[in-house]
Design a protein around this motif. Structure first.
Motif, PDB file in Angstrom:
ATOM      1  N   TYR A  57       0.837  -1.201   0.000  1.00 35.85           N
ATOM      2  CA  TYR A  57       0.000   0.000   0.000  1.00 35.85           C
ATOM      3  C   TYR A  57       0.878   1.259   0.000  1.00 35.85           C
ATOM      4  O   TYR A  57       0.657   2.189  -0.775  1.00 35.85           O
ATOM      5  N   GLN A  61       0.923   4.138  -2.880  1.00 34.91           N
ATOM      6  CA  GLN A  61       0.538   5.516  -2.548  1.00 34.91           C
ATOM      7  C   GLN A  61       1.696   6.486  -2.761  1.00 34.91           C
ATOM      8  O   GLN A  61       1.482   7.602  -3.222  1.00 34.91           O
ATOM      9  N   TYR A 124     -10.743   0.528   2.545  1.00 39.14           N
ATOM     10  CA  TYR A 124      -9.508  -0.168   2.183  1.00 39.14           C
ATOM     11  C   TYR A 124      -8.452  -0.026   3.276  1.00 39.14           C
ATOM     12  O   TYR A 124      -7.921  -1.023   3.755  1.00 39.14           O
ATOM     13  N   VAL A 125      -8.162   1.214   3.672  1.00 34.33           N
ATOM     14  CA  VAL A 125      -7.057   1.421   4.623  1.00 34.33           C
ATOM     15  C   VAL A 125      -7.379   0.919   6.026  1.00 34.33           C
ATOM     16  O   VAL A 125      -6.468   0.657   6.808  1.00 34.33           O
TER      17      VAL A 125
END
Length: 158
Positions: A57, A61, A124-125
């Protein structure tokens, strides 16, 4: 127990010794190796899976939000992630069954208090917070350097 401590120290030494992008890539490889090793305890593999997902992730990002060379940020974040998670896993494994939820909650609050990308895709996070059986109830969108520094300042005493 001593075997686990030596394993954690070895991981820290490897991650600390690698250079910028190499540290990030090595962290991904190490996490994947633990996830795939069925001889490792299930809780250790769950922690490694979180590390892997958080690193993936973070890399995705960083490529989207940091226009210039994100490798040094990924390096620092990967190292801090491993340090944070190793402290968590050490505290978790040394805790009684009754105290484990408090350990998870303490580290979860620190993770949530330090977003890195301020990602609005909360489903999601924050997926690990709602995942049944997850011991790593942390946000993927965490500034691991800040979270690790915060944890080091305020580690609860037993």
């Amino acid at each position: 127990m001593m075997k686990r401590i030596l394993f954690i120290l070895t991981l820290l030494a490897i991650v600390a010794g690698a250079s910028a992008q190499e540290a990030y890539n090595e962290a991904i490889r190490m996490a994947r190796d633990v996830v795939d090793d069925t001889s490792k305890p299930l809780d250790m593999r769950k922690v490694a899976q979180f590390k892997y997902d958080a690193l993936y992730y973070m890399g995705r990002q960083a490529m989207k939000t940091i226009p210039n060379d994100p490798s040094s940020i990924l390096d620092y974040q990967a190292r801090a992630l491993f340090q944070f998670m190793n402290l968590f896993y050490g505290q978790y494994t040394m805790s009684t069954k009754r105290d484990k939820p408090a350990v998870i909650e303490y580290f979860k609050k620190i993770s949530l208090a330090h977003p890195l990308f301020n990602d609005q895709n909360k489903s999601y996070v924050l997926a690990y917070l709602t995942f049944p059986g997850a011991i790593t109830q942390f946000s993927l969108d965490t500034d691991w350097v800040a979270a690790y520094n915060d944890i080091r300042k305020g580690m609860p005493q037993k």
